[in-house]
Design a protein around this motif. Structure first.
Motif, mmCIF file in Angstrom:
data_model
loop_
_atom_site.group_PDB
_atom_site.id
_atom_site.type_symbol
_atom_site.label_atom_id
_atom_site.label_comp_id
_atom_site.label_asym_id
_atom_site.label_seq_id
_atom_site.Cartn_x
_atom_site.Cartn_y
_atom_site.Cartn_z
ATOM 1 N N GLY A 86 66.544 52.742 95.345
ATOM 2 C CA GLY A 86 65.979 54.077 95.497
ATOM 3 C C GLY A 86 65.690 54.738 94.169
ATOM 4 N N LEU A 87 64.660 55.592 94.187
ATOM 5 C CA LEU A 87 64.259 56.276 92.963
ATOM 6 C C LEU A 87 65.291 57.316 92.537
ATOM 7 N N LEU A 88 65.876 58.017 93.514
ATOM 8 C CA LEU A 88 66.842 59.064 93.198
ATOM 9 C C LEU A 88 68.278 58.547 93.123
ATOM 10 N N ALA A 89 68.478 57.266 93.424
ATOM 11 C CA ALA A 89 69.833 56.723 93.435
ATOM 12 C C ALA A 89 70.535 56.838 92.091
ATOM 13 N N PHE A 91 70.220 59.122 89.816
ATOM 14 C CA PHE A 91 70.620 60.518 89.600
ATOM 15 C C PHE A 91 71.816 60.894 90.471
ATOM 16 N N THR A 92 71.755 60.560 91.777
ATOM 17 C CA THR A 92 72.871 60.888 92.662
ATOM 18 C C THR A 92 74.138 60.141 92.256
ATOM 19 N N ASP A 174 76.944 52.062 94.266
ATOM 20 C CA ASP A 174 77.641 53.208 94.844
ATOM 21 C C ASP A 174 78.705 52.766 95.845
#
Length: 313
Positions: A86-89, A91-92, A174
């Motif tokens: 994921g693109l936002l992974a 950052f999260t 994660d």
């Protein structure tokens, strides 16, 4: 009213109106949240180092880097590729790591704020027990977490070796962090159980003899807990968690038996010099009331008059 004057008017036993309690709770919560926020911001700049520190023992055991990949192919050993999807992974993931580090590293501050809010309402004996719980509980929790941190690589190796031939493992980063965090918390809390039993014994709720009678059930229960808490089917991993808790349980039982014996000797010897003896409040039977007669009444002074008066003035 000046702040110093308000401090002087505070009750020495810590009592205050409800509004003051709520105001103090708000201030202490604000200080704890501020400490977590500051540490989280600082940890955000080092989140890669934190991830590397947490996952390095496992990745050294199962990671498919270039050198390990060649060794795995030659020896037919399975390994896992760490992935971030994921693109936002990213950052999260960085936010989660930084916030977790903030809560953990700022724990001395917010725990102190919590203690400062609760302590004024505790009695001296309760404060003593609370200090003992914190003094022994923190090292036990750290010891349990350290054990989990050292057991995880072996657990990961056993789980990866169950991979069918020809299949490739993709391990989300994660999920790996969640597994490490959960195992550390579970192991740490499991090490607190004997301390809880000791505290119940010191407060007189649970006797050492009763705890000793539970030893078969406790051994089976601890074994079942270790089997559930450890994701690996490897019995060595399960024993690595169960054995220290068994030992801590029997240490707690021995301490409780000695404490019960000491308490029995103290009760048999009566109250100490600084303790008040028990009062016998059983009412006595009331006998017949003797009537007051003139013969039993006290004699009144004579009625002789001196210089025209009844008594000498």
């Amino acid at each position: 009213m000046p702040k110093s004057a308000r401090k002087k008017e505070r009750d020495p036993e810590g009592r205050m109106p409800l509004a003051d309690h709520l105001r103090e709770l708000r201030n202490r919560l604000a200080k704890g949240v501020l400490a977590i926020l500051v540490v989280t911001i600082v940890a955000a700049f080092f989140y890669k180092d934190i991830i590397d520190f947490v996952t390095r023992p496992i990745l050294d055991e199962i990671g498919c880097d270039q050198s390990f990949g060649e060794l795995a192919k030659s020896k037919n050993v399975h390994c896992a590729h760490i992935t971030v999807s994921g693109l936002l992974a990213p950052f999260t993931l960085a936010l989660k790591v930084a916030l977790t580090a903030g809560v953990v590293l700022a724990s001395p501050v917010w725990l102190y704020q919590l203690w400062a809010f609760v302590a004024p309402g505790l009695h001296r004996k309760e404060k003593k027990y609370a200090y003992a719980f914190v003094g022994f509980g923190a090292p036990l929790f750290v010891g349990g977490g350290y054990l989990a941190f050292n057991v995880l690589p072996t657990t990961a190796r056993v789980m990866i070796d169950l991979t069918p031939t020809g299949a490739e493992n993709l391990l989300p980063l994660d999920d790996l962090l969640d597994l490490v965090t959960r195992m550390i918390v579970v192991f740490g809390l499991a090490f607190e159980m004997p301390l809880l039993l000791v505290m119940l014994n010191l407060t007189g709720v649970l006797s050492g003899k009763r705890m000793l009678g539970w030893w078969r059930g406790m051994v089976v229960g601890i074994t079942a807990f270790a089997a559930i808490a450890t994701p690996s089917p490897d019995p060595m991993t399960m024993l690595a968690l169960a054995s220290p808790i068994w030992a801590l349980f029997f240490i707690a039982v021995a301490f409780s038996l000695l404490n019960d014996r000491r308490r029995a000797r103290r009760d048999a010897g009566g109250p100490g010099d600084d303790e008040a003896s028990e009062l016998d409040l059983t009412p006595d039977a009331i006998g017949e009331v003797e009537s007051v007669t003139a013969s039993t009444a006290p004699e009144l002074p004579g009625s002789e008059r001196v210089n025209g008066y009844d008594d000498i003035t």
